[in-house]
Scaffold this motif. Structure first.
Motif, short mmCIF file in Angstrom:
data_model
loop_
_atom_site.label_atom_id
_atom_site.label_comp_id
_atom_site.label_asym_id
_atom_site.label_seq_id
_atom_site.Cartn_x
_atom_site.Cartn_y
_atom_site.Cartn_z
N LEU A 176 4.69 3.43 5.22
CA LEU A 176 5.68 4.51 5.25
C LEU A 176 5.00 5.75 4.71
O LEU A 176 4.71 5.84 3.52
CB LEU A 176 6.89 4.15 4.39
CG LEU A 176 7.74 2.96 4.83
CD1 LEU A 176 8.80 2.64 3.79
CD2 LEU A 176 8.39 3.24 6.16
N GLU A 177 4.78 6.70 5.57
CA GLU A 177 3.92 7.86 5.27
C GLU A 177 4.71 9.16 5.31
O GLU A 177 5.31 9.51 6.34
CB GLU A 177 2.81 7.92 6.32
CG GLU A 177 1.96 9.16 6.31
CD GLU A 177 0.99 9.20 5.14
OE1 GLU A 177 1.42 9.59 4.04
OE2 GLU A 177 -0.18 8.83 5.36
N ALA A 178 4.71 9.89 4.18
CA ALA A 178 5.33 11.22 4.18
C ALA A 178 4.30 12.26 4.63
O ALA A 178 4.66 13.38 5.00
CB ALA A 178 5.86 11.57 2.80
N GLY A 179 3.01 11.90 4.57
CA GLY A 179 1.94 12.85 4.93
C GLY A 179 1.24 13.33 3.67
O GLY A 179 1.88 13.52 2.62
N SER A 180 -0.07 13.52 3.78
CA SER A 180 -0.81 13.93 2.59
C SER A 180 -0.35 15.30 2.10
O SER A 180 -0.23 16.24 2.90
CB SER A 180 -2.31 13.95 2.91
OG SER A 180 -3.02 13.99 1.71
N GLY A 181 -0.06 15.39 0.81
CA GLY A 181 0.40 16.65 0.24
C GLY A 181 1.84 16.97 0.60
O GLY A 181 2.28 18.12 0.48
N ALA A 182 2.58 15.97 1.04
CA ALA A 182 3.97 16.20 1.47
C ALA A 182 4.80 16.82 0.36
O ALA A 182 4.60 16.52 -0.82
CB ALA A 182 4.61 14.88 1.90
N LEU A 183 5.75 17.65 0.78
CA LEU A 183 6.66 18.28 -0.18
C LEU A 183 7.52 17.20 -0.85
O LEU A 183 7.68 17.18 -2.07
CB LEU A 183 7.55 19.25 0.60
CG LEU A 183 8.10 20.47 -0.08
CD1 LEU A 183 6.99 21.28 -0.73
CD2 LEU A 183 8.86 21.33 0.94
N VAL A 204 3.49 2.56 0.77
CA VAL A 204 4.20 3.85 0.73
C VAL A 204 3.26 4.92 0.19
O VAL A 204 2.61 4.72 -0.85
CB VAL A 204 5.46 3.76 -0.17
CG1 VAL A 204 6.17 5.12 -0.25
CG2 VAL A 204 6.43 2.71 0.36
N GLY A 205 3.17 6.04 0.89
CA GLY A 205 2.31 7.12 0.41
C GLY A 205 2.75 8.48 0.92
O GLY A 205 3.64 8.60 1.76
N GLY A 206 2.11 9.50 0.34
CA GLY A 206 2.37 10.88 0.74
C GLY A 206 3.27 11.60 -0.24
O GLY A 206 4.42 11.22 -0.43
N GLY A 207 2.71 12.61 -0.90
CA GLY A 207 3.51 13.47 -1.77
C GLY A 207 3.95 12.85 -3.09
O GLY A 207 4.85 13.36 -3.74
N ILE A 208 3.32 11.75 -3.49
CA ILE A 208 3.69 11.13 -4.78
C ILE A 208 2.85 11.81 -5.87
O ILE A 208 1.63 11.75 -5.85
CB ILE A 208 3.47 9.60 -4.75
CG1 ILE A 208 4.43 8.99 -3.72
CG2 ILE A 208 3.67 8.99 -6.13
CD1 ILE A 208 4.23 7.50 -3.46
N ILE A 225 1.36 1.33 -3.37
CA ILE A 225 1.62 2.77 -3.46
C ILE A 225 0.28 3.49 -3.30
O ILE A 225 -0.71 3.11 -3.93
CB ILE A 225 2.21 3.13 -4.85
CG1 ILE A 225 3.55 2.41 -5.09
CG2 ILE A 225 2.34 4.64 -5.04
CD1 ILE A 225 4.71 2.89 -4.25
N VAL A 226 0.28 4.54 -2.46
CA VAL A 226 -0.95 5.31 -2.23
C VAL A 226 -0.81 6.71 -2.83
O VAL A 226 0.19 7.39 -2.60
CB VAL A 226 -1.21 5.46 -0.71
CG1 VAL A 226 -2.54 6.19 -0.48
CG2 VAL A 226 -1.21 4.12 0.00
N VAL A 227 -1.81 7.10 -3.61
CA VAL A 227 -1.87 8.48 -4.12
C VAL A 227 -3.24 9.05 -3.79
O VAL A 227 -4.26 8.39 -4.02
CB VAL A 227 -1.61 8.54 -5.65
CG1 VAL A 227 -1.74 9.97 -6.16
CG2 VAL A 227 -0.22 7.99 -5.98
N GLY A 228 -3.26 10.25 -3.24
CA GLY A 228 -4.52 10.89 -2.87
C GLY A 228 -4.67 12.24 -3.51
O GLY A 228 -5.28 12.42 -4.57
N ASN A 229 -4.02 13.23 -2.88
CA ASN A 229 -4.08 14.64 -3.29
C ASN A 229 -4.05 14.88 -4.78
O ASN A 229 -4.82 15.69 -5.30
CB ASN A 229 -2.85 15.36 -2.72
CG ASN A 229 -3.23 16.27 -1.60
OD1 ASN A 229 -3.57 17.41 -1.84
ND2 ASN A 229 -3.21 15.75 -0.38
C1 1GP Z 1 -1.72 10.23 2.80
O1 1GP Z 1 -0.22 8.65 1.93
C2 1GP Z 1 -1.42 9.30 1.68
O2 1GP Z 1 -2.01 9.53 3.96
C3 1GP Z 1 -1.50 9.95 0.34
O3 1GP Z 1 -0.81 11.16 0.29
O4 1GP Z 1 -2.48 12.79 -0.62
O5 1GP Z 1 -0.02 13.26 -0.76
O6 1GP Z 1 -1.05 11.51 -2.18
P1 1GP Z 1 -1.10 12.24 -0.89
#
Ligand code: 1GP
Length: 250
Positions: A176-183, A204-208, A225-229
């Motif tokens: 389940l992806e909100a997108g990297s750097g999601a609001l 689950v990832g994106g914007g966490i 849980i995925v965290v990147g940005n």
């Molecule tokens: C993006 O879900 C990942 O594909 C991680 O998102 O970079 O916002 O943490 P963030």
């Protein structure tokens, strides 16, 4: 297709912790040495696996980064490609994704057909993963690049229906992806409904951006849980540790 050793290791880890903590490394975010250092830092402070990739990769040193990470780290390095051109030797496994929330055949099947022969030739372990983009407050790179519309964030039943279809088609993981750097991150009620609807492992990832957001989604049933940005600008390992504890359920 049989479950491979990396996927087995991830599933077995879930016997010890509530949810797994994956750190996403964007190959375009730093120098090869900087990215390898970030990977080592994440591994040292509690990440269970490193994801490497993104919807857009413009770094000619990508292959060097992939090989270097595999050589230096003890935790699994899993390729997270935005398309078949991102398949490269080095990582232990690949999230072999299909963008099921979209209706663009290129990301549903075309990139997969083009990448399959290379994945097999490299003898890389594939983890079959259905990938769903969820609306997150503004246009994300993955929405733009994939030319697909995300699932509305307030429609968990639609996400669950996609997850059911993915399960019936033999996928084993769902992202389940909100997108990297999601609001906005994927809402916890949506995570809960998807988890309750299928037997797939849920990522689950994106914007966490906070350990609390990570904890809420782990409590809602996310297996990973995925965290990147959030870790790209800081070299503070204690922050990674806090996230890991929140996700693992310490
Ligand atoms: C993006 O879900 C990942 O594909 C991680 O998102 O970079 O916002 O943490 P963030």
């Amino acid at each position: 297709m049989a479950v491979g050793s990396i996927e087995t290791r991830l599933i077995q880890s879930l016997e010890k912790v509530r949810s797994l903590f994956f750190v996403l490394l964007d190959p375009d975010s730093d120098s090869p040495d900087g990215i390898i250092e970030a990977g080592l830092r994440a591994a040292k402070h509690g990440a269970d696996a490193l994801l490497l990739g993104g919807s857009f990769i413009g770094n000619p040193a990508f292959q060097k980064i992939a090989a270097g990470l595999k050589k230096e780290t003890q935790i699994p390095v899993i390729l997270f490609p935005g398309g078949c051109s991102h398949v490269t030797p080095g990582p232990d496994a690949i999230l072999f994704t299909t963008l099921i929330s979209g209706r663009n055949p290129q990301y549903l099947i075309d990139e997969q057909v083009k990448g399959a022969v290379l994945v097999r030739s490299l003898r890389m372990e594939a983890i079959p993963t259905a990938y769903m983009l969820i609306e997150s407050g503004r246009t994300t790179a993955v929405e733009y690049i994939s030319n697909t519309r995300p699932i509305p964030a307030d429609k968990p039943a639609i996400a669950a229906a996609h997850a059911m279809a993915a399960e019936l088609m033999g996928q084993r993981w769902i992202y389940l992806e909100a997108g990297s750097g999601a609001l906005n991150a994927v809402p916890a009620p949506m995570v809960k409904m998807v988890r309750a609807s299928v037997g797939l492992h849920v990522i689950v990832g994106g914007g966490i951006r906070t350990p609390e957001q990570a904890r809420e989604r782990a409590e809602a049933g996310a297996h990973a849980i995925v965290v990147g940005n959030h870790f790209e600008t800081s070299k503070d390992g204690s922050l990674i540790k806090e996230f890991a504890a929140a996700v693992h359920g310490a």
